[in-house]
Design a protein around this motif. Structure first.
Motif, PDB file in Angstrom:
ATOM      1  N   ALA A  78       8.437  -6.601   8.866  1.00  0.00           N
ATOM      2  CA  ALA A  78       7.477  -5.624   8.093  1.00  0.00           C
ATOM      3  C   ALA A  78       6.130  -6.237   7.895  1.00  0.00           C
ATOM      4  N   HIS A  79       5.860  -7.613   7.669  1.00  0.00           N
ATOM      5  CA  HIS A  79       4.631  -8.073   7.346  1.00  0.00           C
ATOM      6  C   HIS A  79       3.851  -7.963   8.735  1.00  0.00           C
ATOM      7  N   LYS A  80       4.564  -8.138   9.731  1.00  0.00           N
ATOM      8  CA  LYS A  80       3.880  -8.335  11.161  1.00  0.00           C
ATOM      9  C   LYS A  80       3.158  -6.954  11.551  1.00  0.00           C
ATOM     10  N   LEU A  81       4.026  -6.016  11.098  1.00  0.00           N
ATOM     11  CA  LEU A  81       3.375  -4.602  11.265  1.00  0.00           C
ATOM     12  C   LEU A  81       2.219  -4.061  10.825  1.00  0.00           C
ATOM     13  N   VAL A  82       2.001  -4.650   9.488  1.00  0.00           N
ATOM     14  CA  VAL A  82       0.900  -4.346   8.804  1.00  0.00           C
ATOM     15  C   VAL A  82       0.442  -5.528   7.834  1.00  0.00           C
ATOM     16  N   VAL A  83      -0.832  -6.137   8.236  1.00  0.00           N
ATOM     17  CA  VAL A  83      -1.257  -7.139   7.636  1.00  0.00           C
ATOM     18  C   VAL A  83      -2.608  -7.049   6.600  1.00  0.00           C
ATOM     19  N   GLY A  84      -2.502  -7.236   5.412  1.00  0.00           N
ATOM     20  CA  GLY A  84      -3.615  -7.103   4.451  1.00  0.00           C
ATOM     21  C   GLY A  84      -3.768  -5.906   4.221  1.00  0.00           C
ATOM     22  N   HIS A  85      -2.895  -4.796   4.079  1.00  0.00           N
ATOM     23  CA  HIS A  85      -3.133  -3.482   3.519  1.00  0.00           C
ATOM     24  C   HIS A  85      -3.218  -3.409   1.815  1.00  0.00           C
ATOM     25  N   PRO A  86      -4.406  -2.923   1.497  1.00  0.00           N
ATOM     26  CA  PRO A  86      -4.767  -3.128   0.148  1.00  0.00           C
ATOM     27  C   PRO A  86      -3.604  -2.257  -0.881  1.00  0.00           C
ATOM     28  N   ARG A  87      -3.064  -1.093  -0.312  1.00  0.00           N
ATOM     29  CA  ARG A  87      -2.058  -0.461  -1.107  1.00  0.00           C
ATOM     30  C   ARG A  87      -0.512  -0.789  -0.639  1.00  0.00           C
ATOM     31  N   LEU A  88      -0.097  -1.713   0.221  1.00  0.00           N
ATOM     32  CA  LEU A  88       1.073  -1.945   0.852  1.00  0.00           C
ATOM     33  C   LEU A  88       1.456  -3.417   0.415  1.00  0.00           C
ATOM     34  N   THR A  89       2.557  -3.554  -0.241  1.00  0.00           N
ATOM     35  CA  THR A  89       3.089  -4.984  -0.372  1.00  0.00           C
ATOM     36  C   THR A  89       4.780  -4.984   0.231  1.00  0.00           C
ATOM     37  N   PHE A  90       5.192  -5.971   0.374  1.00  0.00           N
ATOM     38  CA  PHE A  90       6.883  -6.411   0.656  1.00  0.00           C
ATOM     39  C   PHE A  90       7.126  -7.734  -0.217  1.00  0.00           C
ATOM     40  N   ALA A  91       8.472  -7.526  -0.616  1.00  0.00           N
ATOM     41  CA  ALA A  91       8.952  -8.587  -1.334  1.00  0.00           C
ATOM     42  C   ALA A  91      10.518  -8.709  -1.399  1.00  0.00           C
ATOM     43  N   ARG A  92      10.964  -9.861  -1.275  1.00  0.00           N
ATOM     44  CA  ARG A  92      12.347 -10.091  -1.035  1.00  0.00           C
ATOM     45  C   ARG A  92      12.966  -9.984  -2.282  1.00  0.00           C
ATOM     46  N   TRP A  93      13.964  -9.099  -2.508  1.00  0.00           N
ATOM     47  CA  TRP A  93      14.805  -8.936  -3.658  1.00  0.00           C
ATOM     48  C   TRP A  93      16.276  -8.581  -3.412  1.00  0.00           C
TER      49      TRP A  93
END
Length: 203
Positions: A78-93
């Motif tokens: 997921a992080h590789k597909l989008v880098v540094g987008h101001p409205r998008l984050t991913f986190a492990r849970w």
């Protein structure tokens, strides 16, 4: 009944490395948008996001979205597909085993989604949490495979769904202003719950 063992986080990471995500169809988008209400500028939480395909779609509609998953491998993709987008984050849970992230505050979320992952969660407990997270008028969206009758033995553990009876219970959970359910495509059902109005509980 023989209960199907759930894959652990490492197994999920290996699975995601070998299998593409299920495509988002035009029909799914149309039905979702029919019931989702205004999206631009609002906040979304995407549970069980996998490689983030649906999370990215929410951002395309103008939302601020955070995708959560317990597979580190899926989140790496997921992080590789989008880098540094101001409205998008991913986190492990690990939703079933870990405390709710502090980023999710009561009454501060407009939309919670759970696409193709609801069957792996305790959805009764989850809906209670979701009702707390949502702001007035907030919505919960789920897309899930529908399992045939006959128990869980022999099912693919990576494509698990809910039984029709479980879906019926989900749609009729007390504490929501409105509930919508539809056949999304072959073997899939969509659910949108609107506006928690108090403690959520099963009938």
């Amino acid at each position: 009944m023989t209960m199907l063992a759930l894959p652990d986080a490492l197994a999920w990471s290996e699975w995601h490395a070998r299998h593409p995500s299920r495509l988002i169809s035009e029909k799914e988008c149309e039905r979702f948008l029919t019931y989702a209400g205004p999206l631009a500028g609002r906040t979304a939480v995407d549970l069980g996001c996998g490689t983030g395909q649906w999370t990215r779609q929410l951002v395309r509609w103008g939302m601020r979205a955070t995708g959560y998953d317990y597979s580190s491998g899926a989140l790496e993709q997921a992080h590789k597909l989008v880098v540094g987008h101001p409205r998008l984050t991913f986190a492990r849970w690990d939703i079933t085993a870990e405390e709710i992230p502090t980023d999710i505050q009561p009454g501060q979320v407009d939309l919670v989604t759970c696409r193709l992952s609801l069957a792996y969660l305790d959805w009764g407990r989850l809906l209670t949490d979701v009702a707390r997270w949502l702001c007035p008028g907030g919505r919960f969206y789920a897309l899930t495979p529908v399992e045939s009758a006959g128990g869980e033995a022999g099912r693919d553990p990576y494509r698990r769904g809910l039984a029709t009876q479980q879906l019926d219970h989900l749609v009729h959970v007390k504490g929501w202003l409105h509930a919508h359910e539809w056949h999304a495509s072959l073997g899939l059902r969509g659910v949108m719950l609107h506006g928690p109005r108090g403690p959520v509980r099963e009938k």
